[in-house]
Each structure stands twice: as structure tokens, then as C-alpha cells.
Write a protein that holds these residues in place. Structure first.
Motif, mmCIF file in Angstrom:
data_model
loop_
_atom_site.group_PDB
_atom_site.id
_atom_site.type_symbol
_atom_site.label_atom_id
_atom_site.label_comp_id
_atom_site.label_asym_id
_atom_site.label_seq_id
_atom_site.Cartn_x
_atom_site.Cartn_y
_atom_site.Cartn_z
ATOM 1 N N SER A 174 0.813 -1.219 0.000
ATOM 2 C CA SER A 174 0.000 0.000 0.000
ATOM 3 C C SER A 174 0.845 1.267 0.000
ATOM 4 N N VAL A 175 1.894 1.312 0.823
ATOM 5 C CA VAL A 175 2.792 2.462 0.829
ATOM 6 C C VAL A 175 4.209 1.974 1.004
ATOM 7 N N ALA A 176 5.096 2.405 0.135
ATOM 8 C CA ALA A 176 6.515 2.075 0.283
ATOM 9 C C ALA A 176 7.296 3.379 0.303
ATOM 10 N N ASN A 177 8.255 3.480 1.177
ATOM 11 C CA ASN A 177 9.035 4.709 1.323
ATOM 12 C C ASN A 177 10.288 4.701 0.464
ATOM 13 N N ASN A 178 10.652 5.860 0.004
ATOM 14 C CA ASN A 178 11.984 6.064 -0.555
ATOM 15 C C ASN A 178 12.516 7.336 0.093
ATOM 16 N N ARG A 182 -3.210 0.136 -9.323
ATOM 17 C CA ARG A 182 -1.947 0.757 -9.717
ATOM 18 C C ARG A 182 -1.131 1.111 -8.479
ATOM 19 N N ILE A 183 0.165 1.234 -8.667
ATOM 20 C CA ILE A 183 1.039 1.762 -7.625
ATOM 21 C C ILE A 183 1.673 3.025 -8.200
ATOM 22 N N VAL A 184 1.367 4.170 -7.599
ATOM 23 C CA VAL A 184 1.808 5.443 -8.162
ATOM 24 C C VAL A 184 2.832 6.111 -7.248
ATOM 25 N N GLY A 200 12.697 11.621 -1.272
ATOM 26 C CA GLY A 200 11.492 12.305 -0.807
ATOM 27 C C GLY A 200 10.218 11.887 -1.508
ATOM 28 N N THR A 201 10.141 10.624 -1.893
ATOM 29 C CA THR A 201 8.929 10.131 -2.549
ATOM 30 C C THR A 201 8.381 8.912 -1.814
ATOM 31 N N ILE A 202 7.113 8.638 -2.044
ATOM 32 C CA ILE A 202 6.500 7.397 -1.578
ATOM 33 C C ILE A 202 5.746 6.771 -2.744
ATOM 34 N N PHE A 203 5.532 5.484 -2.660
ATOM 35 C CA PHE A 203 4.711 4.781 -3.634
ATOM 36 C C PHE A 203 3.413 4.381 -2.956
ATOM 37 N N VAL A 204 2.301 4.718 -3.582
ATOM 38 C CA VAL A 204 0.984 4.502 -2.995
ATOM 39 C C VAL A 204 0.155 3.602 -3.900
ATOM 40 N N LYS A 205 -0.438 2.592 -3.297
ATOM 41 C CA LYS A 205 -1.301 1.702 -4.053
ATOM 42 C C LYS A 205 -2.707 2.272 -4.121
ATOM 43 N N THR A 206 -3.227 2.453 -5.328
ATOM 44 C CA THR A 206 -4.573 2.961 -5.518
ATOM 45 C C THR A 206 -5.225 2.190 -6.649
ATOM 46 N N ASP A 207 -6.405 1.663 -6.382
ATOM 47 C CA ASP A 207 -7.069 0.766 -7.334
ATOM 48 C C ASP A 207 -6.118 -0.387 -7.651
ATOM 49 N N GLU A 228 -0.836 18.796 -4.372
ATOM 50 C CA GLU A 228 -0.778 20.095 -5.046
ATOM 51 C C GLU A 228 -0.947 19.931 -6.549
ATOM 52 N N GLY A 229 -1.978 20.580 -7.119
ATOM 53 C CA GLY A 229 -2.174 20.607 -8.561
ATOM 54 C C GLY A 229 -2.639 19.312 -9.190
ATOM 55 N N GLU A 230 -3.023 18.310 -8.380
ATOM 56 C CA GLU A 230 -3.461 17.033 -8.932
ATOM 57 C C GLU A 230 -4.748 16.562 -8.240
ATOM 58 N N LYS A 231 -5.375 15.555 -8.838
ATOM 59 C CA LYS A 231 -6.548 14.959 -8.220
ATOM 60 C C LYS A 231 -6.121 14.157 -6.990
ATOM 61 N N PRO A 232 -6.966 14.119 -5.956
ATOM 62 C CA PRO A 232 -6.620 13.326 -4.764
ATOM 63 C C PRO A 232 -6.468 11.842 -5.101
ATOM 64 N N ILE A 233 -5.627 11.179 -4.340
ATOM 65 C CA ILE A 233 -5.421 9.734 -4.480
ATOM 66 C C ILE A 233 -6.065 9.045 -3.283
ATOM 67 N N ILE A 234 -6.837 8.016 -3.536
ATOM 68 C CA ILE A 234 -7.483 7.259 -2.464
ATOM 69 C C ILE A 234 -6.794 5.904 -2.329
ATOM 70 N N THR A 235 -6.394 5.580 -1.091
ATOM 71 C CA THR A 235 -5.681 4.332 -0.853
ATOM 72 C C THR A 235 -6.182 3.679 0.428
ATOM 73 N N LEU A 236 -6.127 2.358 0.480
ATOM 74 C CA LEU A 236 -6.529 1.606 1.664
ATOM 75 C C LEU A 236 -5.365 1.580 2.654
ATOM 76 N N LEU A 237 -5.466 2.386 3.712
ATOM 77 C CA LEU A 237 -4.391 2.490 4.691
ATOM 78 C C LEU A 237 -4.916 3.218 5.917
#
Length: 234
Positions: free
Chosen positions: A120-124, A137-139, A128-135, A161-170
Motif C-alpha cells: 500500500s505504501v513504500a518509502n523512498n 496501480r502503484i503510483v 522524498g517520494t512514496i509509492f501509494v497503491k490505488t485501485d 498540489e495541482g493534482e486529483k486526490p489519491i485514495i488508498t486503503l491504509l
């Protein structure tokens, strides 16, 4: 830890379900309920990552209960009737345990939940980024671009900022643990990026002209301490 809710109207079956949950190291028993109606009331106040739910229950059966949830968590159905299996998978159940089931079967279901939740969430931390599972996809999300995070029952809505919200199970707790100290929880349902705050007005944080976030009583003291470190003036 994966927070679990156990639901069964039969006391002995519920007792066994609770015992199995406690035997799995990565599962945490959040609550146990003897009816779906009791579980619904619990979920109005709390969030869980997974539900182990009997199907045949009075007043509201397990299948209809799960269908009534706007954002259902991981679901494992338990029942003595095999004819419910196909219907169970139609509501995207992780697994289906036919009573009487043993610890080995329960472990299999628990492992499936773990496999689905872990990505669901992986750190880097380096970039300064994270990977988020949504539907399905992993974005990749730049942490500094996150404005605030909103809790919605078992799901989170990440406002960027400037994008559509992301919904994730967490859960909020897990997201808190993965974010840097530029983020702070200000309410049971909100985590904010402190760098994105425009104004503080009484018990509200103003993110922009259209976004006002409440500061919960449990979080006022910690937020005030943060303000004190930034405040200039008398």
C-alpha cells in the motif's frame, strides 16, 4: 500490525476467531462484535485494516453488511455454508473460510491479507517520494507536494498540489509513521503538511480559500508547541 475486526453471532465461534487472530504475529485484534449492527457502530468511530466476518447472522447478515460499507477493508468471510463462496468473491473477499476451519486455514487467509496490504505504501527516504497503491496501480508521489491527508473510514484521501486526490486503503496511524516531521496530525481525520499551511484561525487551519481543517482537542497541545517554535511577536 494489521488491525482486525472479528464478527460472529456465535460466542464459541467468535472466541475461536479471536484466539486465531492473537496467534498471528502481524495481526492485532481491534475489536470483536457479536452482530453486524454492532460492527457498523464500531466502524463509525474507528478504522480497521481487515474484517473476519461470519455470513449467517440475525438482523443483518455478513454479506449485506460488507455491501453496505462505502470503503470496505480486506474481508475474509467465515461460514458453515459453502453456497456463499461464489457470492463472497463477488464482493472482492480476500478469502472464504468454511467452518470448521483450523489454524492453518486461518493463517493462509491472514497471509493473503498481508500480501495485499504490504504494497500500500513504500518509502523512498532518499529522494522524498512514496509509492501509494490505488485501485490496481502503484503510483509515485512526491511527499513535499502532499497538502494534507484525509481519513475516510478505512481509506485515506491524499490531497496533492495541482493534482486529483489519491485514495488508498491504509490507516492514519500507518501513514503517520511513514511521513517526515514536516507533517503533523491535527485531528482524528486529518494530517497536514506544515509547509502548506496559510493561516491558523482559532481552532482551524486554513490551507487555502476553500479548505478549512479543524484542530481536534487531542492534538491542540502538540500543534500549539509547533506554533510556538515559529511564532514571532509578543
Amino acid at each position: 500490525m494489521i488491525r482486525c475486526l472479528a464478527i460472529d453471532d456465535e460466542p464459541l465461534a467468535l472466541q475461536q476467531l479471536v484466539a486465531y487472530i492473537k496467534k498471528i504475529p502481524f495481526l492485532e485484534l481491534a475489536a470483536q462484535c457479536q452482530s453486524a449492527l454492532e460492527a457498523k457502530k464500531y466502524l463509525e468511530q474507528e478504522t480497521v485494516d481487515a474484517i473476519f466476518c461470519d455470513i449467517n447472522m440475525p438482523d443483518l447478515n455478513g454479506m449485506d453488511f460488507v455491501k453496505s460499507l462505502q470503503y470496505p477493508p480486506m474481508i475474509v468471510f467465515t461460514t458453515a455454508y459453502s453456497e456463499y463462496a461464489v457470492e463472497g468473491f463477488k464482493v472482492n473477499a480476500v478469502d472464504y473460510l468454511l467452518k470448521p476451519f483450523g489454524l492453518q486455514d486461518f493463517q493462509r487467509a491472514a497471509n493473503r491479507i498481508k500480501e495485499r496490504l504490504e504494497p500500500s505504501v513504500a518509502n523512498n527516504q532518499d529522494d522524498g517520494t512514496i509509492f501509494v497503491k490505488t485501485d490496481y496501480r502503484i503510483v509515485k508521489v512526491t511527499v513535499a507536494d502532499i497538502r494534507y491527508i484525509e481519513g475516510m473510514s478505512e481509506y485515506l484521501k491524499i490531497h496533492i498540489e495541482g493534482e486529483k486526490p489519491i485514495i488508498t486503503l491504509l490507516s492514519m496511524k500507518k501513514m503517520e509513521e511513514r511521513l517526515p516531521d514536516t507533517f503533523m496530525r491535527i485531528h482524528r481525520s486529518y494530517i497536514v503538511n506544515l509547509d502548506k499551511i496559510q493561516e491558523v484561525n482559532k481552532n482551524r487551519i486554513i490551507m487555502d480559500a476553500d479548505t478549512y481543517l479543524p484542530i481536534g482537542d487531542l492534538y491542540k497541545e502538540a500543534f500549539q508547541r509547533y506554533l510556538d517554535t515559529k511564532f514571532l511577536g509578543k
